[in-house]
Enzyme design. Sequence first.
Site, mmCIF file in Angstrom:
data_model
loop_
_atom_site.group_PDB
_atom_site.id
_atom_site.type_symbol
_atom_site.label_atom_id
_atom_site.label_comp_id
_atom_site.label_asym_id
_atom_site.label_seq_id
_atom_site.Cartn_x
_atom_site.Cartn_y
_atom_site.Cartn_z
ATOM 1 N N GLY A 237 0.805 -1.206 0.000
ATOM 2 C CA GLY A 237 0.000 0.000 0.000
ATOM 3 C C GLY A 237 0.843 1.263 0.000
ATOM 4 N N SER A 238 0.358 2.289 0.659
ATOM 5 C CA SER A 238 0.953 3.618 0.543
ATOM 6 C C SER A 238 2.329 3.753 1.184
ATOM 7 C CB SER A 238 0.000 4.666 1.143
ATOM 8 O OG SER A 238 -1.186 4.731 0.373
ATOM 9 N N THR A 239 2.796 2.739 1.912
ATOM 10 C CA THR A 239 4.179 2.815 2.383
ATOM 11 C C THR A 239 5.129 2.875 1.189
ATOM 12 O OG1 THR A 239 4.310 0.403 2.573
ATOM 13 C CG2 THR A 239 3.715 1.629 4.553
#
Length: 545
Positions: A237-239
């Site tokens: 995801g957004s990591t």
Amino acid sequence: MLGNEDRPDRSLPTAPPSFARPDVVDRNGAPLALDVPSVSIYAEPRRILDAGEAIEGLTTVFPDLDVPDLAKRLRGGSGFTWIKRAATIAEKDRVWALGIPGVGFRLETRRLYPNGSEAAHILGAVNVDNVGIAGIERWIDEQGLIDLRSEGMIIDKGTLAPIVLSVDLRVQFALSDELRKAVNRFGAIAGAGLVLDVTNGEVLALASLPDFDPNVPTDALKPDRINRVSVGTYEMGSTFKAMTTAMALDSGLFNIHSVLDASQPLRFGRFAINDYRGQKRPLNVPEAFVNSSNIAMARMAMGVGVERHKAFLKSLGQFDRLSTELPENARPLVPGNWGELTTATVAFGHGMAVTPLQASMAVAALVNGGSLIRPTFIKATPLEPRILATNVVTPQTGEALRFLMRLNAEVGSAKKADIPGYFIGGKTGTSEKVVNGRYSGERVLTAFMGIVPADKPRYLFLTVLDEPKALPETSGFRTSGWNAVPVTGEIMKRVLPLLSVTPSKERPANPFPAMARIAAWGSERFQPLLSQSNLVGAQNKTAAE
């Protein structure tokens, strides 16, 4: 007569059935695994006078024995059969008192893990012969111990130096305890966590839930007991947006003032990339980061281009299997047909799956000065051979990313981890899981990577929750900012004092000088001594650019 372990008998094993192993201790010397005296009980069926009496006596001591199987073996007339491996001395004494002819004892050792399930996925386990079958225990054997055994050498415990892990048992306990509470609170099916020293790659703690007790190694075989940090592969995801942003800034095609149009979805035929609770307007790079804009990240990655995107991720170790002392690891799932759409989705952490450990290694490199360091579980492992790459980003890009992660803790999705007295930074991630070939909005994986201190990072904290549930106190949301982020904050509160990181009432003076010098959006928050007129001037300059 009772059997005697010293009596020569060709029907008995000619070599000891278990072997001595070195103790395993944490970085401060606390015991994690050690050998203790044990006894294995055997029978010589041909010497047993009354099998029924023997069965009755043995099952009073070991009620878990399979009676039909035991009867078959004792009445079979063979020369040798095991009754109980790795019995306790007390159990041996009870069998001795029964006085059963044809039953004997073999002195040996068994492995004891005094802390139960703590650090189980790091330690691994041994089999009944005291041979390592997983984790550090298997690694120990592969360092030469198994070769000595294969040559028939009897290894004296006194000649084996302890194995000193990088793990801090106190940190390990705090991590697993808070993670366990979080899994229960949010009704998650699993959870995982990591504490990593970004300056040398030493792993101070690693937890994966559900876990197992290595004193009962068969539990490790259950399918939900995998090490989710080094074996599980996930769309993070957004990591991943930390990598995308660093790549864009490092390419020279974008700078901290660049503006990306996030006013409309980004369309690829029938497929559209949207923002979760988007701003629906043009965003500069800091705004794109703190608002976690999928559209802006996709535009930056597409601007850099497919081949340079792939090359950057490869330089961060995201395309290759990550090998550490732990034998258990997994190869990342990299799309075979990688085009512009793949670059757009991977930019925000969808379409490519990696292990949380290798994702953490990459982010550590972005904030530690540009050194990609292979993680280690052994204390004081030489650093130079583990540096996989240097200068993966420029110092300017590294500072920009640290600035953005800190800004995210002040005004973005990482606010719930911004504990008083510590200058933390971080990036959240929430990814929909694939169910029956489709992304499910009801099942998500949430993650958070936090760094401390944000201006000169020493430690990286990772928390992952698998399928957390929305709660009334999370306003019905299940995204990372409502679960993985506050959980990491609680972990930091307990762990940082243990690592002698003391809180401070004072913020760092000029923590991001390059960002202040070019008046990056949000940099005024870290310049409390600026006059109001200068502050307004800097804001106007940013807006004009």
